[in-house]
Design a protein around this motif. Structure first.
Motif, PDB file in Angstrom:
ATOM      1  N   ASN A 110      -3.867  -4.766   1.714  1.00  5.84           N
ATOM      2  CA  ASN A 110      -2.949  -5.833   1.308  1.00  5.84           C
ATOM      3  C   ASN A 110      -1.847  -5.958   2.370  1.00  5.84           C
ATOM      4  O   ASN A 110      -0.785  -5.358   2.243  1.00  5.84           O
ATOM      5  N   SER A 112       0.353  -8.190   3.122  1.00  5.74           N
ATOM      6  CA  SER A 112       1.678  -8.665   2.713  1.00  5.74           C
ATOM      7  C   SER A 112       2.503  -7.541   2.112  1.00  5.74           C
ATOM      8  O   SER A 112       3.716  -7.430   2.384  1.00  5.74           O
ATOM      9  N   GLU A 113       1.878  -6.679   1.309  1.00  2.34           N
ATOM     10  CA  GLU A 113       2.604  -5.534   0.746  1.00  2.34           C
ATOM     11  C   GLU A 113       3.002  -4.551   1.847  1.00  2.34           C
ATOM     12  O   GLU A 113       4.088  -3.960   1.800  1.00  2.34           O
ATOM     13  N   THR A 350       0.518   0.150  -0.355  1.00  2.00           N
ATOM     14  CA  THR A 350      -0.609  -0.472  -1.062  1.00  2.00           C
ATOM     15  C   THR A 350      -1.175   0.404  -2.169  1.00  2.00           C
ATOM     16  O   THR A 350      -2.328   0.251  -2.564  1.00  2.00           O
ATOM     17  N   ASP A 353      -2.841  -1.436  -5.150  1.00  2.00           N
ATOM     18  CA  ASP A 353      -4.101  -2.115  -4.822  1.00  2.00           C
ATOM     19  C   ASP A 353      -5.254  -1.123  -4.744  1.00  2.00           C
ATOM     20  O   ASP A 353      -6.374  -1.438  -5.165  1.00  2.00           O
TER      21      ASP A 353
END
Length: 461
Positions: A110, A112-113, A350, A353
């Motif tokens: 991920n 963006s995270e 992350t 996720d």
């Protein structure tokens, strides 16, 4: 100008706790912009005050800076598109097959995270660097620490007000009343870390004031010592002592088992530092008996406040111990994930996720595990072993420097003592919680560590 910058950086850090602990993307963005602007303002002020400002001695921090920088560089590498490279996370290939087209893969599951996590880390690092540069001046160091402690006092009063009135809002945000003190935080464990660090800072100021008084009474009678201490109690010593009691009451009102236990350990670690230093030098400020009296008075004060306010904590400790059973299963499952991403990591920040594929029905009624409740495991999972080891070694290096600085310095040793004790508190609490993932805590820790580092060696060098 550096005095203005000192006040401003302390204000930014101090007010970060009021906005849900700055645990929102908008808060991260605002704090990053303000801290970045203050870092540039600090550089400008140093250009204008270069002849009057103590030497920065950045060379003593190079090892920690390089190790941390390499760790962050790897986090950046985790979000760089790799095309169809095998190093990319397999989830990108699955997503490409589902969408029927090629998708550029990244190591991070991920990106963006991971980017947000990098922003948070760099914001805290910027606070540390800014405070370090400013606090090389003893006057600026006092301004930063004093302003921070006063603002944490306001946060404590706000927390006690919310608790006593059973308010279901934090500022204008809806937040149910839990019966525990959280102040501007959502999670009481995060609040416990924050007020624990505030306890350390205020106790350090108390000890410094007492030692200053005792140093002037080395040849006085016992009655004269008591008279001078009583006069000091009417001034800043009394003010700092009231702040310490206020912070300690707020800490106990959080009901956080780990936060309270580790803060008490950190407080006694600070007292131990002073005791060991006095023993090494064969004497203490004001005499050995006076120093023993200081320790006994502070210990009695802490135990008295605990007796008045700690009944709920005692009950929770007896019923549940330091940790809930579900967390140990989370640690075990997280370790399985760490082994699968041992070298490259899954991407900084992350955990949520990745953990979806590893979690079990760990806790009835809990739908999401967004934190491992162990910062070390999350860092290992996110960055991978090599990069995580570099970041952790950088913090260990800084802890070593402030501890050695405490024993090396003769004046203003309370800054290094506070920083070293804060490292103990945060280091221990991070074993069972996610304290530093709440930005207000990370910024407060960076401020205390920066002040301690700045005053760990002579400003006349």
């Amino acid at each position: 100008m550096s005095a203005v910058a000192s006040v401003l950086i302390a204000i930014v850090v101090g007010f970060s706790s009021f906005w849900l602990g700055s645990n929102r993307p908008l808060a991260w963005s605002v704090n990053a912009v303000m801290v970045g602007g203050l870092l540039m303002f600090t550089c400008l002020s140093l250009q204008l005050e270069a002849r009057r400002h103590p030497a920065l001695m950045i060379s003593r921090l190079w090892a920690a800076i390089v190790m941390f920088g390499l760790g962050m560089c790897w986090a950046v590498a985790q979000i760089i598109p790799l095309g169809s490279a095998t190093a990319g996370h397999p989830a990108w290939q699955v997503a490409g097959e589902a969408l029927g087209r090629d998708m550029p893969s990244t190591i991070s599951i991920n990106p963006s995270e991971t980017l947000w996590a990098i922003v948070r880390y760099l914001t805290a690092a910027s606070v540390l660097l800014c405070v370090y540069v400013l606090a090389r001046s003893a006057q600026n160091a006092q301004t930063i620490l004093r302003t921070f402690v006063i603002l944490t006092g306001l946060a404590a009063l706000y927390g006690l007000t919310r608790l006593s009135l059973s308010l279901d809002k934090i500022l204008w945000f809806d937040e149910p009343d839990t019966g525990y003190l959280t102040s501007g935080f959502i999670n009481r464990n995060s609040a416990a870390t924050y007020f624990g660090m505030a306890c350390l800072a205020s106790l350090g100021l108390v000890i410094q004031k007492v030692r200053t008084v005792l140093q002037s009474t080395s040849h006085d009678s016992g009655r004269e010592v008591v008279r001078k201490l009583s006069l000091a109690m009417a001034g800043m010593l009394g003010f700092d002592l009231v702040l310490f009691v206020l912070m300690f009451v707020c800490l106990l009102a959080t009901g956080s088992r780990g936060g309270i236990s580790f803060t008490i350990l950190a407080l006694f670690f600070m007292l131990l530092l002073y005791g060991v230093k006095a023993t090494m030098r064969g004497r203490s400020a004001g005499g050995g008996l006076a120093w023993i009296a200081i320790i006994l008075v502070i210990a009695a004060l802490m135990l008295g406040v605990f007796e008045l306010s700690g009944a709920r904590l005692t009950g929770r400790l007896l019923d549940q111990g330091l940790e809930a059973g579900a967390r140990f299963e989370v640690y075990a499952q997280t370790w399985l994930a760490v082994r699968d991403y041992l070298f490259l990591g899954s991407g900084l920040g992350t955990f949520q996720d990745v953990f979806t594929a590893y979690r079990l029905e760990l806790s009835a009624g809990r739908k999401v595990w967004d934190k491992a409740h162990n910062d070390y495991l999350e860092l290992l999972l996110g960055l991978g072993l090599p990069a995580a080891a570099l970041v952790l070694m950088s913090f260990a290096s800084l802890f070593s420097k402030v501890t050695r600085g405490f024993f090396a310095r003769h004046r203003d040793t309370h800054y290094a003592a506070i920083s070293a004790a804060a490292c103990v508190l945060v280091g221990l609490h991070s074993l069972v919680d996610f304290s530093l993932q709440i930005q207000a805590n990370a910024l407060a820790f960076a401020l205390l560590l920066g002040v301690g580092l700045a005053q760990s060696w002579s400003t006349r060098a």
